[in-house]
Design a protein around this motif. Structure first.
Motif, short mmCIF file in Angstrom:
data_model
loop_
_atom_site.label_atom_id
_atom_site.label_comp_id
_atom_site.label_asym_id
_atom_site.label_seq_id
_atom_site.Cartn_x
_atom_site.Cartn_y
_atom_site.Cartn_z
N THR A 170 0.84 -1.21 0.00
CA THR A 170 0.00 0.00 0.00
C THR A 170 0.87 1.25 0.00
N SER A 171 1.88 1.26 0.85
CA SER A 171 2.78 2.42 0.93
C SER A 171 3.53 2.63 -0.38
N LEU A 172 3.97 1.51 -0.96
CA LEU A 172 4.68 1.62 -2.23
C LEU A 172 3.78 2.17 -3.35
N TYR A 173 2.54 1.69 -3.40
CA TYR A 173 1.60 2.20 -4.40
C TYR A 173 1.42 3.72 -4.25
N ASP A 174 1.25 4.16 -2.99
CA ASP A 174 1.03 5.59 -2.76
C ASP A 174 2.20 6.42 -3.26
N VAL A 175 3.38 5.98 -2.97
CA VAL A 175 4.56 6.76 -3.33
C VAL A 175 4.84 6.68 -4.83
N LEU A 176 4.82 5.47 -5.38
CA LEU A 176 5.16 5.29 -6.79
C LEU A 176 4.12 5.91 -7.72
N ARG A 181 10.80 11.18 -8.78
CA ARG A 181 11.79 11.75 -9.68
C ARG A 181 13.19 11.50 -9.11
N SER A 182 14.18 11.70 -9.94
CA SER A 182 15.56 11.37 -9.53
C SER A 182 15.98 12.18 -8.31
N GLU A 183 15.49 13.42 -8.21
CA GLU A 183 15.93 14.26 -7.11
C GLU A 183 15.20 13.99 -5.80
N ASN A 184 14.11 13.24 -5.88
CA ASN A 184 13.38 12.99 -4.63
C ASN A 184 13.20 11.49 -4.34
N VAL A 185 14.15 10.63 -4.82
CA VAL A 185 14.09 9.20 -4.53
C VAL A 185 14.23 8.97 -3.02
N GLN A 186 15.18 9.69 -2.44
CA GLN A 186 15.40 9.52 -1.00
C GLN A 186 14.19 9.98 -0.20
N ALA A 187 13.57 11.04 -0.64
CA ALA A 187 12.38 11.52 0.06
C ALA A 187 11.25 10.50 -0.02
N ALA A 188 11.13 9.83 -1.20
CA ALA A 188 10.10 8.82 -1.35
C ALA A 188 10.37 7.62 -0.44
N SER A 191 9.48 8.48 3.03
CA SER A 191 8.04 8.47 3.23
C SER A 191 7.53 7.07 3.54
N VAL A 192 8.05 6.07 2.78
CA VAL A 192 7.64 4.67 3.04
C VAL A 192 8.15 4.22 4.40
N ASN A 193 9.40 4.59 4.69
CA ASN A 193 9.98 4.22 6.00
C ASN A 193 9.15 4.75 7.16
N GLN A 194 8.67 6.00 6.99
CA GLN A 194 7.86 6.61 8.04
C GLN A 194 6.62 5.77 8.31
N LYS A 195 5.94 5.35 7.27
CA LYS A 195 4.73 4.57 7.44
C LYS A 195 5.02 3.21 8.08
N LEU A 196 6.15 2.62 7.72
CA LEU A 196 6.48 1.30 8.28
C LEU A 196 6.91 1.40 9.75
N ARG A 197 7.68 2.43 10.08
CA ARG A 197 8.22 2.54 11.44
C ARG A 197 7.11 2.78 12.46
N TYR A 198 6.06 3.44 12.05
CA TYR A 198 4.99 3.71 13.01
C TYR A 198 3.94 2.59 13.05
N SER A 199 4.23 1.47 12.42
CA SER A 199 3.31 0.33 12.46
C SER A 199 3.55 -0.48 13.74
N SER A 200 2.66 -1.42 14.05
CA SER A 200 2.76 -2.25 15.27
C SER A 200 3.50 -3.56 15.05
N LEU A 201 4.18 -3.70 13.93
CA LEU A 201 4.90 -4.93 13.60
C LEU A 201 6.16 -5.07 14.46
N ASP A 202 6.67 -6.29 14.46
CA ASP A 202 7.89 -6.57 15.21
C ASP A 202 9.05 -5.78 14.62
#
Length: 713
Positions: A170-176, A181-188, A191-202
């Protein structure tokens, strides 16, 4: 030789006629040019940059400020962001890798290996699963994930992997789908990392998911040159041209002349004297066109009816007065205070209709309205006040239309009422079409201007009409109506001194008016002229048979030549009396011409009975022959009425035969050669005279006498 001489005389007369028309019109055109010159000539200024303006300066023209327009377009282009195309193929590819990974792990979780005794199956160890997984996965994903990260994925529970897969995809779909763009790959990726880190997973499982996210998020949005260019074109098209409007204030008094203001002054031509010549040329061409129309129309009118010097002077003076009034009012007119609505323009058109002709009045109404549209342009070069043109045209045409027939002065007042209605309707149109919101007071004020213009038009027409009639000897309908009054001294003279002649004149008047109106000639002129045509008979009334009541005929006691002299003298005696009382020339001419150069047949043949040495010219009227249609018709009707009265039993057949005989006799004698009557018109005249006389001498019921009634009993 004589024919050639006649042609030269006619040619010379035509040249004089056209010179008589062209010269006043050219003078009038020059006057119009001088009067409207200030409305098209632009004043130029000697101004230095960064000085203070000594007066408020307005733009004389409407023009595009191309430099400012170009600047705004550049700003619009610069504000357009680059357009990018998002590759859905790359998005699906990266999501496919992720799904491939999770599907492979699920499949391996279900597989078992066989024990050594081959009696039972044993689940694969994590190490074995990883080895097989590295063999099953695509090299792209297997090379991007370490053994530790794969171990964390394999050792996680199925439920946790399902939740992780759902969150990650889901996160990947939202971002992709938004485009990376080449200049905002890290920002993308962040963004996915943020969504994953705040999840309740191990936490350990999250680390594996983050590694997959770092692999999956790649550049999928690329610069679209065609879309960017299209957006820039659209931005340019959306920029409206920067216009400097005619009448727009460029700089106010006391303001500093900045570079921008200076360039605008130069753009509209206020610093360039050479540009002033073009509006002047345009005005000259317009005046020449209007002068040509005036010359043509006056010339065409002169062919149909006589235009003497008095009528030409009338046209000239009315044309000057009408435009001078407009110019005077324009001095106090502003865009806010629309005083052109107060101009009594209909005065000129009504005076021209009464004094000259309706067609000429309509043509000059258009000319005055065109000149008015220049005069009321607020001295803005290159502009015409179309509202003023429409209003001035409508009010003048209303004056011509509503002034149907001038029976008395009240006809002009009634026309004024019609003008008032048209003025108010025109003003109402302007109010409804305007984007400006007018208050009730403003609307009433503008309506008041229209009412005042109609009132002034009627008053000025009534007041100026006698001046033109008296000063230039113009015979208008109002003057003719005044002359037709039975209380006029000359008509009372005919009635009291020659009652038979008076009755004859009234009959001739009725017949002449009907005949003139049948062919489109001036019936009122013919009627009034017929009243006066036999005025000369009042000097010796008893020598004319209609006045010989109960007396012997005096002609029985004198020689035929003496009788002829008395009879022949009456048209010229009457003309002399009319001149003495200063009656209009048209009436004098008809009185003088109504017998033309006809022969007094009765006394001529009576004289020939005694001697053959008779000169026919002594028994002919010296002329001139009738020179207008009205004079010719009065001449015919005079003879017909007298002849019909002599019939003992006037029947329709006898009357028609008599009319035909008299008209044919006049034609054969050449009496109608100078009158411009056509054969078709003579047929119409003959029919009209017949209808009128048969209406007068129709058959009547013979009522029995008292004696016959008694005998019948």
């Amino acid at each position: 030789m004589k024919t050639k001489w006649d042609k030269l005389i006619r040619l010379s007369k035509n040249q004089k006629k056209w010179m008589k028309i062209c010269l006043p019109v050219l003078l009038l055109g020059c006057f119009y040019f001088l009067l409207t010159f200030s409305n098209v000539f632009t004043e130029t200024y000697d101004i230095e940059r960064f000085s203070n303006a000594k007066e408020t300066i307005r733009s004389p023209i409407t023009i595009e400020n191309e430099k400012e327009t170009e600047s705004k377009r550049r700003e619009a282009v610069q504000s357009v962001e680059d357009r990018f195309n998002v590759s859905s193929e790359i998005t699906q590819e990266r999501i496919g890798y992720v799904e491939e990974l999770f599907e492979a792990i699920e499949i391996l979780g279900e597989e078992h290996k066989t024990s050594e005794n081959e009696e039972e199956s044993i689940p694969l160890t994590s190490q074995e699963k990883i080895q097989q997984l590295q063999q099953l996965l695509s090299p792209d994903i297997s090379d991007s994930l370490t053994t530790e990260e794969l171990t964390k994925l394999v050792e996680a529970s199925s439920h946790e992997r399902a939740l992780g897969k759902e969150l990650l995809t889901t996160s990947l779909y939202d971002v992709l789908n938004e485009g990376v763009r080449s200049e905002n790959v890290q920002a993308a990726k962040s963004s996915v990392n943020q969504k994953l880190r705040y999840s309740s997973l191990d936490e350990t499982f999250k680390e594996a998911l983050l590694a997959i996210a770092r692999f999956a998020v790649v550049e999928n949005s690329f610069y679209a040159a065609d879309r960017t260019m299209e957006a820039e074109k659209q931005a340019i098209n959306n920029v409206d041209p920067v216009m400097i409007r005619a009448g727009e204030v460029i700089v106010r008094e006391g303001q500093t002349i900045t570079n921008e203001v200076y360039e605008e002054l130069a753009l509209v031509g206020l610093l360039n004297e050479d540009r002033n010549i073009y509006p002047v040329i345009a005005l000259s061409v317009l005046i020449i066109l209007l002068s040509g129309i005036m010359i043509y129309e006056i010339g065409a009118s002169a062919k149909i009816r006589d235009l003497d010097n008095g009528k030409l002077a009338t046209i000239f003076i009315i044309s000057i007065l009408t435009v001078v009034i407009m110019k005077f009012v324009s001095i106090y007119t502003t865009p806010v205070n629309q005083l052109y609505l107060l101009v009594p323009a209909a005065t000129g058109s009504m005076l021209l209709k009464i004094l000259v002709h309706e067609r000429l009045a309509i043509v000059f109404s258009f000319i005055y309205a065109i000149v008015g549209s220049i005069i009321f342009n607020s001295e803005i070069t290159g502009s015409l006040n179309m509202e003023a043109f429409i209003y001035l045209l409508f009010t003048q045409i209303a004056g011509v239309i509503f002034l149907m027939s001038v029976k008395d002065r009240t006809a002009i007042v009634k026309a004024g009422a019609g003008i008032l209605v048209i003025n108010l309707l025109t003003i109402l149109i302007f109010l409804l079409l305007s984007f400006e919101k007018y208050t009730v007071y403003d609307s009433l004020l503008l309506g008041g201007y229209g009412v005042a213009a109609a009132f002034l038009s009627s008053v000025l027409t009534i007041g100026m009409l006698p001046f033109f009639e008296a000063s230039f000897g113009i015979l208008s309908d109002t003057k003719l109506l005044a002359l037709s009054s039975p209380n006029h001294p000359l008509l009372r003279k005919i009635l009291t001194e020659a009652p038979g002649t008076y009755h004859h004149s009234v009959m001739v008047a009725n017949i002449s008016e009907a005949s003139c109106e049948a062919i489109g000639a001036n019936g009122l002129l013919a009627r009034v002229a017929a009243y006066y045509h036999d005025l000369g008979k009042t000097l010796r009334p008893h020598y004319f048979i209609e006045n010989q009541m109960g007396i012997k005929n005096p002609h029985d006691f004198i020689e035929p030549i003496q009788s002829a002299e008395i009879i022949i003298s009456h048209p010229y005696d009457g003309a002399a009396m009319l001149k003495k009382h200063k009656l209009p020339k048209e009436i004098i001419d008809i009185a003088e011409q109504h017998h033309g150069s006809t022969l007094l047949k009765y006394f001529y043949f009576k004289a020939k009975e005694t001697t053959n040495e008779i000169n026919e010219e002594d028994f002919r009227y010296p002329g001139p022959k009738p020179r207008t249609k009205e004079a010719a018709i009065v001449s015919i009707c005079d003879s017909v009425e007298a002849a019909v009265r002599s019939l003992k039993e006037p029947t329709k057949a006898k009357i028609d035969e008599l009319i035909n005989s008299i008209i044919n006799d006049r034609l054969m004698d050449g009496q109608l050669n100078d009158s411009s009557l056509t054969f078709r018109e003579l047929e119409v005249i003959q029919k009209s005279i017949s209808e009128t006389l048969n209406g007068i001498y129709h058959s009547r019921i013979q009522y029995p006498t008292e004696k016959e009634i008694k005998e019948a009993k």
